[in-house]
Design a protein around this motif. Structure first.
Motif, PDB file in Angstrom:
ATOM      1  N   ALA A 147      -4.103   2.218  -9.241  1.00 49.06           N
ATOM      2  CA  ALA A 147      -3.608   3.527  -8.711  1.00 49.06           C
ATOM      3  C   ALA A 147      -4.903   4.742  -8.813  1.00 49.06           C
ATOM      4  CB  ALA A 147      -2.441   4.107  -9.353  1.00 49.06           C
ATOM      5  N   TRP A 156      -0.507  11.125  -8.278  1.00 50.78           N
ATOM      6  CA  TRP A 156       0.123  11.061  -6.966  1.00 50.78           C
ATOM      7  C   TRP A 156      -0.548   9.972  -6.299  1.00 50.78           C
ATOM      8  CZ3 TRP A 156       3.854  14.318  -5.547  1.00 50.78           C
ATOM      9  CH2 TRP A 156       4.282  14.281  -4.214  1.00 50.78           C
ATOM     10  N   GLY A 157      -0.102   8.864  -6.355  1.00 45.36           N
ATOM     11  CA  GLY A 157      -0.613   7.721  -5.625  1.00 45.36           C
ATOM     12  C   GLY A 157       0.083   6.469  -6.018  1.00 45.36           C
ATOM     13  N   MET A 158      -0.132   5.255  -5.291  1.00 41.93           N
ATOM     14  CA  MET A 158       0.484   4.086  -5.459  1.00 41.93           C
ATOM     15  C   MET A 158      -0.191   2.937  -6.257  1.00 41.93           C
ATOM     16  SD  MET A 158       3.629   4.668  -4.363  1.00 41.93           S
ATOM     17  CE  MET A 158       4.466   2.874  -4.281  1.00 41.93           C
ATOM     18  N   HIS A 159       0.333   2.269  -7.093  1.00 41.72           N
ATOM     19  CA  HIS A 159      -0.412   1.180  -7.504  1.00 41.72           C
ATOM     20  C   HIS A 159      -0.466  -0.326  -6.895  1.00 41.72           C
ATOM     21  CE1 HIS A 159       3.356   0.376  -9.552  1.00 41.72           C
ATOM     22  NE2 HIS A 159       2.889  -1.020  -9.754  1.00 41.72           N
ATOM     23  N   ASP A 160      -1.095  -1.142  -7.040  1.00 41.80           N
ATOM     24  CA  ASP A 160      -1.135  -2.393  -6.045  1.00 41.80           C
ATOM     25  C   ASP A 160      -0.177  -3.330  -6.921  1.00 41.80           C
ATOM     26  OD1 ASP A 160      -1.532  -4.625  -4.627  1.00 41.80           O
ATOM     27  OD2 ASP A 160      -3.848  -4.552  -4.763  1.00 41.80           O
TER      28      ASP A 160
END
Length: 122
Positions: A36, A20-24
């Motif tokens: 992430a 549950w997150g976003m990568h750059d």
């Protein structure tokens, strides 16, 4: 089959804790994918590992119900399916899931210690 649904939900919770997150997207290659995991806490990594370690073998045990559905129609395919189930039981939780999370933990701590060599070390 009911145990399989519970185990699948357990694994889903573990995966959601981890993913549950976003990568750059501005970082190239593997560094972008691993970015992430930089903000995850040790607790989230640990709970994800434990839920997968327990849930994946429980799911695999429930695959034997599907094996019993296949076996009256094709013994050869049922045997091949059973061999795959045994592989998942042996290597699914402790052979794949937990080492992947160990890599996440290692990368996160390497980024804190030495950001320029973290991707090469992991």
């Amino acid at each position: 089959m009911k145990l399989g649904i519970v185990a699948a939900l357990m694994v889903l919770v573990g995966d959601m804790l981890l993913g549950w997150g976003m990568h750059d997207a501005t970082k190239p290659g593997m560094e972008g994918f691993l970015s992430a995991y930089l903000n995850l806490s040790d607790g989230r990594i640990l709970w994800s590992a434990l839920l997968g370690l327990i849930g994946i073998p429980l799911e695999a045990l429930c695959y034997f119900a599907v094996y019993r559905l296949i076996s009256p129609y094709s013994a050869r395919l049922a045997h091949a399916y059973r061999s795959g189930i045994l592989g998942v039981l042996a290597f699914g939780g402790c052979g794949v899931h937990v080492p992947c999370l160990a890599c996440v933990f290692f990368y996160r701590n390497m980024m804190a210690a030495s950001p320029e060599t973290a991707v090469d070390a992991s």
